[in-house]
Design an enzyme around this catalytic site. Structure first.
Site, PDB file in Angstrom:
ATOM      1  N   HIS A 122     -31.971   1.835 -17.908  1.00 23.05           N
ATOM      2  CA  HIS A 122     -30.587   1.683 -18.386  1.00 23.05           C
ATOM      3  C   HIS A 122     -29.999   0.305 -18.098  1.00 23.05           C
ATOM      4  O   HIS A 122     -28.786   0.135 -18.097  1.00 23.05           O
ATOM      5  CB  HIS A 122     -29.700   2.773 -17.771  1.00 23.05           C
ATOM      6  CG  HIS A 122     -30.009   4.158 -18.281  1.00 23.05           C
ATOM      7  ND1 HIS A 122     -29.508   5.305 -17.723  1.00 23.05           N
ATOM      8  CD2 HIS A 122     -30.787   4.563 -19.315  1.00 23.05           C
ATOM      9  CE1 HIS A 122     -29.956   6.364 -18.398  1.00 23.05           C
ATOM     10  NE2 HIS A 122     -30.744   5.941 -19.362  1.00 23.05           N
ATOM     11  N   CYS A 130     -24.865 -11.090 -24.543  1.00 20.78           N
ATOM     12  CA  CYS A 130     -24.012 -11.233 -25.721  1.00 20.78           C
ATOM     13  C   CYS A 130     -23.877  -9.860 -26.390  1.00 20.78           C
ATOM     14  O   CYS A 130     -24.882  -9.177 -26.589  1.00 20.78           O
ATOM     15  CB  CYS A 130     -24.679 -12.223 -26.685  1.00 20.78           C
ATOM     16  SG  CYS A 130     -23.966 -12.212 -28.340  1.00 20.78           S
ATOM     17  N   CYS A 134     -27.069 -12.176 -30.186  1.00 22.31           N
ATOM     18  CA  CYS A 134     -27.238 -13.122 -31.297  1.00 22.31           C
ATOM     19  C   CYS A 134     -28.586 -13.854 -31.294  1.00 22.31           C
ATOM     20  O   CYS A 134     -29.052 -14.286 -32.345  1.00 22.31           O
ATOM     21  CB  CYS A 134     -26.097 -14.132 -31.286  1.00 22.31           C
ATOM     22  SG  CYS A 134     -26.060 -15.151 -29.798  1.00 22.31           S
TER      23      CYS A 134
HETATM   24  N1  APR Z   1     -29.626  12.780  -2.919  1.00 23.85           N
HETATM   25  C1  APR Z   1     -30.235  13.218  -4.039  1.00 23.85           C
HETATM   26  N2  APR Z   1     -29.570  13.660  -5.096  1.00 23.85           N
HETATM   27  C2  APR Z   1     -28.226  13.669  -5.045  1.00 23.85           C
HETATM   28  C3  APR Z   1     -27.525  13.217  -3.924  1.00 23.85           C
HETATM   29  C4  APR Z   1     -28.279  12.748  -2.819  1.00 23.85           C
HETATM   30  N3  APR Z   1     -27.694  12.293  -1.719  1.00 23.85           N
HETATM   31  N4  APR Z   1     -26.195  13.328  -4.169  1.00 23.85           N
HETATM   32  C5  APR Z   1     -26.080  13.827  -5.411  1.00 23.85           C
HETATM   33  N5  APR Z   1     -27.307  14.041  -5.941  1.00 23.85           N
HETATM   34  C6  APR Z   1     -27.655  14.543  -7.260  1.00 23.85           C
HETATM   35  C7  APR Z   1     -26.617  15.427  -7.907  1.00 23.85           C
HETATM   36  O1  APR Z   1     -26.813  16.776  -7.507  1.00 23.85           O
HETATM   37  C8  APR Z   1     -26.915  15.219  -9.385  1.00 23.85           C
HETATM   38  O2  APR Z   1     -27.893  16.141  -9.840  1.00 23.85           O
HETATM   39  O3  APR Z   1     -27.741  13.411  -8.103  1.00 23.85           O
HETATM   40  C9  APR Z   1     -27.510  13.809  -9.446  1.00 23.85           C
HETATM   41  C10 APR Z   1     -26.628  12.790 -10.094  1.00 23.85           C
HETATM   42  O4  APR Z   1     -26.486  13.113 -11.424  1.00 23.85           O
HETATM   43  P1  APR Z   1     -25.741  12.160 -12.472  1.00 23.85           P
HETATM   44  O5  APR Z   1     -24.452  11.706 -11.885  1.00 23.85           O
HETATM   45  O6  APR Z   1     -25.708  12.900 -13.757  1.00 23.85           O
HETATM   46  O7  APR Z   1     -26.663  10.875 -12.528  1.00 23.85           O
HETATM   47  P2  APR Z   1     -27.907  10.573 -13.459  1.00 23.85           P
HETATM   48  O8  APR Z   1     -28.728  11.785 -13.654  1.00 23.85           O
HETATM   49  O9  APR Z   1     -28.535   9.356 -12.901  1.00 23.85           O
HETATM   50  O10 APR Z   1     -27.186  10.206 -14.815  1.00 23.85           O
HETATM   51  C11 APR Z   1     -27.966   9.710 -15.871  1.00 23.85           C
HETATM   52  O11 APR Z   1     -26.029   9.081 -17.114  1.00 23.85           O
HETATM   53  O12 APR Z   1     -24.108   8.434 -16.016  1.00 23.85           O
HETATM   54  C12 APR Z   1     -25.037   8.061 -16.984  1.00 23.85           C
HETATM   55  O13 APR Z   1     -26.190   6.085 -17.625  1.00 23.85           O
HETATM   56  C13 APR Z   1     -25.726   6.817 -16.511  1.00 23.85           C
HETATM   57  O14 APR Z   1     -27.958   6.466 -15.709  1.00 23.85           O
HETATM   58  C14 APR Z   1     -26.919   7.402 -15.766  1.00 23.85           C
HETATM   59  C15 APR Z   1     -27.264   8.624 -16.601  1.00 23.85           C
END
Ligand code: APR
Length: 257
Positions: A122, A130, A134
């Site tokens: 990501h 940009c 471009c």
């Molecule tokens: N250790 C491990 N996992 C954890 C912890 C921790 N300390 N704390 C929270 N989590 C878990 C949560 O339970 C949840 O399942 O991390 C996960 C975070 O989920 P998201 O916030 O959805 O993150 P992610 O899966 O990386 O999102 C994917 O979506 O927000 C967009 O582009 C952004 O790259 C991101 C993509």
């Protein structure tokens, strides 16, 4: 199974694996103080929904708002340091050199922890490009090297691209945008070739990244999930370490050969 038995089982799988793929998400950086998009924010940005700011449409509507939101996140990321979860993954890579980390995170905490072989699906929040790309994808811009002759009203708009004048934007993948093709195809190849996939701190809500553990599983890999909560990946996990990665992963490393 007790927690220790699960830790031991994860270590055994890693010890026995030749190729390991690790998919990480925002959860792995949480213990470093980087909030996820789905965490409630306080203060100035509390009234905005991050998922609605991270889109090309939002940038088109209000480039300055989106730019400022990313400046805010950049500052948080700049302050963050790797946590024991990042360090443990680096340790796994040292013991098992054919281990790749495929991350959805836009921070560089894996690299700061000393990890090699990191694929960013990501993008990278510290880089700027940009918005019209471009000069090819991505057209990166060094903000510190912008010529003095390029004047813009920083109170009203983001900086301009020095080549074409379109707005500069963070080099990250927004909702609805296509992932960098090379990174995605490499991640796919690693997923179908690995013996073990470790899925750390991702909700599994956002595709195509969320498809990777499914590809790995279908190709015969064992899937180990590290997440204190249930995720969309949990149903296909062969083993679940239900704890924060900064706690669970160092315990796994202690048990490695
Ligand atoms: N250790 C491990 N996992 C954890 C912890 C921790 N300390 N704390 C929270 N989590 C878990 C949560 O339970 C949840 O399942 O991390 C996960 C975070 O989920 P998201 O916030 O959805 O993150 P992610 O899966 O990386 O999102 C994917 O979506 O927000 C967009 O582009 C952004 O790259 C991101 C993509």
């Amino acid at each position: 199974m007790t927690t220790q038995a699960k830790i031991d089982a994860a270590a055994r799988l890693i010890n026995g694996a030749k190729k390991i793929a690790v998919l990480t998400g925002a959860g792995v950086s949480k213990e470093s103080g980087v909030p996820t998009f789905r965490d409630a924010l306080e203060g100035l940005w509390a009234r905005y929904d991050p998922q609605e700011l991270a889109t090309p449409q939002a940038f088109q509507r209000n480039p300055k708002l989106v730019w400022d939101w990313y400046e805010f996140r950049r500052k948080m990321v700049r302050k963050a340091k790797p946590n024991p979860g990042h360090v443990a993954l680096t340790e796994i890579q040292k013991r098992k050199p054919d281990t790749w980390i495929i991350t959805q995170n836009v921070d560089d905490l894996h690299e700061q922890a000393g990890s090699q072989n990191v694929i960013h699906l990501h993008g990278n929040i510290a880089s700027t490009k940009c918005s019209a790309d471009c000069c090819g994808k991505p057209t990166l811009i060094d903000l510190d090297a912008l010529p003095d002759t390029l004047k813009w009203d920083a109170e009203k708009q983001p900086p301009p691209c020095p080549y074409c004048g379109a707005y500069a934007r963070p080099d990250v993948v927004w909702f609805g945008e296509v992932l960098p093709a090379d990174a995605l195809s490499h991640a796919h190849d690693l997923s179908v070739a690995c013996d073990v996939m470790i899925v750390v701190g991702t909700s599994g809500l956002v595709t195509p990244a969320a498809n990777l553990p499914h590809y790995a599983k279908r190709a015969g890999a064992m899937v180990v999930e590290v997440n204190p909560d249930h995720s969309m990946i949990s149903p296909i996990a062969d083993l679940r370490l239900e704890a924060p990665s900064g706690q669970a992963l160092p315990r796994v490393v202690e048990r490695l050969n």
